[in-house]
Design an enzyme around this catalytic site. Structure first.
Site, short mmCIF file in Angstrom:
data_model
loop_
_atom_site.label_atom_id
_atom_site.label_comp_id
_atom_site.label_asym_id
_atom_site.label_seq_id
_atom_site.Cartn_x
_atom_site.Cartn_y
_atom_site.Cartn_z
N PHE A 140 33.50 32.63 41.54
CA PHE A 140 32.38 32.67 42.47
C PHE A 140 31.39 31.57 42.10
O PHE A 140 31.27 31.21 40.92
CB PHE A 140 31.65 34.02 42.38
CG PHE A 140 32.46 35.20 42.87
CD1 PHE A 140 32.25 35.72 44.14
CD2 PHE A 140 33.41 35.80 42.06
CE1 PHE A 140 32.98 36.81 44.59
CE2 PHE A 140 34.14 36.88 42.50
CZ PHE A 140 33.93 37.39 43.78
N THR A 187 39.07 35.61 40.41
CA THR A 187 38.33 34.87 41.44
C THR A 187 37.12 34.19 40.83
O THR A 187 36.39 34.78 40.03
CB THR A 187 37.89 35.80 42.58
OG1 THR A 187 39.06 36.26 43.29
CG2 THR A 187 37.00 35.07 43.58
#
Length: 297
Positions: A193, A191
């Site tokens: 960010f 992921t």
């Protein structure tokens, strides 16, 4: 803050009190303590004080209200794509992207028993990243606001037929038993960010330190407008690493685009490319310029 499940409230209160004592060091994140965003905050800003917020809007508001110096928000996942609503929330927030961070994501199946389980709660992203695992076991996916919050909710419900998909640390925090680790469907689950603040960073042009610039734009309603708006990046040799479209409003007549490029304003090539894009656009707004956390290309 009081929307968190009961088992998470005491930890939330402790973290909030620490952040309230020194808000400039606080970094807001969405989710209960133990969520992947909590982990990302500690990795990206080890010196910061993590401030749990129930929603993405709450995390952004914490920065706008001065309760936190920064916020860290997931924007896209290698397996399940962009995080819902982020493309709307970032421009509306008025905050600037000042950094990025990449976190490998690993999920665990946990509950009050070893199962069998009828349903599993988690954030929609985590459910999507584990959909084959759940389908193969006949476990119904149920959406919750965040992964660690789902673990706290299952603990609070006290039903041995319910499970949560969350980071392994959530089992320890909320008194659950890990039944299976690494339940994500892909080993390279990652992921990205972004870190936001109320003021932008200004980076000097330096080829030895690659940087990113993120911006949004909406092209004019004329033939080939998108083609012409993007042409300047090709002719000026500016590498665009991300381009996504999304609808603004309910008319479906205006499409906005979210883009990442390698480079910083002040570089003549970047300035010329952005100027040409703006010429064919109704609106163009830079959301931030920041150092790369991971090399592109």
């Amino acid at each position: 803050m009081r929307s968190f499940p009961g088992p998470a409230l005491a930890i939330v209160d402790d973290l909030r009190q620490a952040a309230d004592a020194d808000p400039t060091r606080a970094i807001a994140f969405q989710g209960s303590p133990g969520a992947n965003s909590h982990r990302a905050a500690l990795e990206a800003r080890p010196e910061a004080l993590p401030l749990p917020c129930f929603s993405f809007e709450d995390a952004l508001e914490a920065v706008k209200d001065g309760r936190a110096g920064q916020a860290i928000i997931p924007i896209e996942n290698s397996q399940h794509g962009r995080v819902a609503d982020i493309h709307f929330l970032l421009p509306e927030s008025g905050l600037s992207i000042v950094g990025e961070h990449f976190t490998p994501i690993h999920h665990a199946l946990m509950g009050l028993s070893k199962g069998p389980f009828e349903a599993a709660y988690s954030h929609p992203q985590a459910l999507g990243q584990s959909r084959f695992f759940l389908r193969d076991r006949g476990i119904v996916p149920l959406s919750y606001a965040d992964t660690a919050g789902a673990a706290a909710f299952v603990s609070e419900r006290g039903d041995p037929k319910l499970a949560a998909i969350a980071p392994a640390i959530a089992a320890e925090l909320y008194g659950l038993e890990i039944v299976e680790r690494h339940v994500e469907d892909s080993d390279d689950n990652m992921t990205r960010f972004v870190i936001l603040a109320d003021k932008p960073t200004f980076l000097n042009v330096d080829d030895s330190k690659p940087a990113m610039t993120t911006f949004i734009f909406e092209v004019k309603n004329i033939p080939a407008a998108l083609y012409k708006a993007l042409g300047g990046f090709a002719t000026n040799g500016v590498n665009m690493t991300k381009l996504e479209s999304y609808q603004q409003g309910t008319s479906f007549s205006a499409t906005r685009f979210y883009a990442d490029i390698i480079g910083v304003p002040g570089d003549p090539a970047v300035d010329q490319a952005l100027e040409e894009c703006a010429f064919y656009s109704k609106e163009l707004r830079v959301l931030g310029t920041y150092q790369q956390a991971r090399k592109r290309g």
